[in-house]
Design an enzyme around this catalytic site. Structure first.
Site, PDB file in Angstrom:
ATOM      1  CG  ASP A   8      -1.938   1.152   1.141  1.00  0.00           C
ATOM      2  OD1 ASP A   8      -2.581   1.302   0.081  1.00  0.00           O
ATOM      3  OD2 ASP A   8      -2.094   1.900   2.125  1.00  0.00           O
ATOM      4  CD  GLU A  10      -2.188   6.254   2.716  1.00  0.00           C
ATOM      5  OE1 GLU A  10      -2.749   7.170   2.060  1.00  0.00           O
ATOM      6  OE2 GLU A  10      -2.777   5.231   3.094  1.00  0.00           O
ATOM      7  CG  ASP A  53      -8.555  18.879  -0.139  1.00  0.00           C
ATOM      8  OD1 ASP A  53      -8.981  19.439   0.895  1.00  0.00           O
ATOM      9  OD2 ASP A  53      -8.861  19.240  -1.287  1.00  0.00           O
ATOM     10  CG  HIS A  58      -2.118  10.791   3.973  1.00  0.00           C
ATOM     11  ND1 HIS A  58      -1.490  11.870   4.544  1.00  0.00           N
ATOM     12  CD2 HIS A  58      -2.086  11.001   2.622  1.00  0.00           C
ATOM     13  CE1 HIS A  58      -1.077  12.697   3.591  1.00  0.00           C
ATOM     14  NE2 HIS A  58      -1.429  12.195   2.416  1.00  0.00           N
ATOM     15  CG  HIS A 151      -7.044   6.204   3.988  1.00  0.00           C
ATOM     16  ND1 HIS A 151      -7.450   5.338   3.001  1.00  0.00           N
ATOM     17  CD2 HIS A 151      -8.179   6.756   4.477  1.00  0.00           C
ATOM     18  CE1 HIS A 151      -8.761   5.372   2.889  1.00  0.00           C
ATOM     19  NE2 HIS A 151      -9.219   6.233   3.776  1.00  0.00           N
ATOM     20  CG  ASP A 156      -4.797   1.568   5.050  1.00  0.00           C
ATOM     21  OD1 ASP A 156      -5.379   1.502   6.158  1.00  0.00           O
ATOM     22  OD2 ASP A 156      -4.940   2.524   4.272  1.00  0.00           O
TER      23      ASP A 156
END
Length: 225
Positions: A8, A10, A53, A58, A151, A156
């Site tokens: 994963d 970010e 945003d 995260h 996140h 995750d």
């Protein structure tokens, strides 16, 4: 032996073509559908601002990544960890596209799409027409995601590994317990316990009663053929 990586990322945004960068990457190793405990996790200086945003999703701000290594600093280590094995991700096309851009900046080839395993596609095939976000899958599979308030790539990827194993048929906890029990830890000076199998003998009368019971209760028992 089948080795796979659950991965994963970010990022600072949703589109690498707009200059967005990877700021966290996490991957865990699974072999024969069992996590091995080997983990790769790096927080990265994306060398650009992190929009508010994205921070709301995260939790990372520019101050959090200041002084962290750049992607160029960690790419060799990441490539070594990933090897040539399949890479599992949720909405994998996004993670692959963001990593492609980072690899290109470092003069490295893109990850082959033949290595991509998308758990979102797997979930859509198993649960058509149903919500298939990571949170929705965790709820459906009774996987505890209460810690997932943002996140975070490391959390995750740990949740995604559980989801993937469930999608592939579920883990075998009995097998894990059997492995753990086969070699118990011993205290200093403690001798291992040796168990001697004991043969259980059944007398002829018990065998006859069992045969009579089977004859009246089970028609055409397979083991008698």
């Amino acid at each position: 032996m089948t080795r796979q990586l659950v991965l994963d990322t970010e990022t600072t945004g949703l589109d690498a073509r707009e200059g967005h960068r990877v700021l966290e990457v996490a991957a865990i190793e699974i072999i024969n559908l069992m996590p091995t405990g080997r983990v790769f996790h790096r927080v990265i200086d994306p060398e650009r601002d992190i929009p508010s945003d994205a921070s709301r999703i995260h939790g990372f701000t520019s101050a959090d990544v200041a002084g962290k290594p750049t992607f160029a600093d960690i790419i060799a280590e990441l490539e070594t960890f990933l090897g040539d094995d399949p890479i599992i991700a949720h909405n994998a096309a996004f993670d692959f596209a963001m990593l492609d851009a980072e690899f290109a900046r470092c003069g490295r080839p893109a990850l082959p799409r033949s290595r991509m395993v998308d758990t979102l596609d797997l979930a859509k095939g198993r649960y058509p027409g149903m919500p298939n976000s990571l949170d929705a899958l965790c709820r459906r599979m009774n996987i505890d995601n209460s810690m997932r308030t943002s996140h975070n790539a490391l959390l995750d990827v740990q949740l995604l590994a559980e989801v993937y194993l469930e999608l592939m048929g579920g883990r075998q906890p009995g097998l894990v317990l059997a492995i753990e029990r086969s070699a118990p830890a011993l205290l200093p000076g403690e001798a291992p316990i040796v168990r001697t199998p004991v043969m259980i003998e059944v007398d002829e009368g018990a065998l006859q009663r069992h045969a009579a019971f089977i004859a009246t209760k089970i028609k055409d028992a397979l083991w008698l053929k």
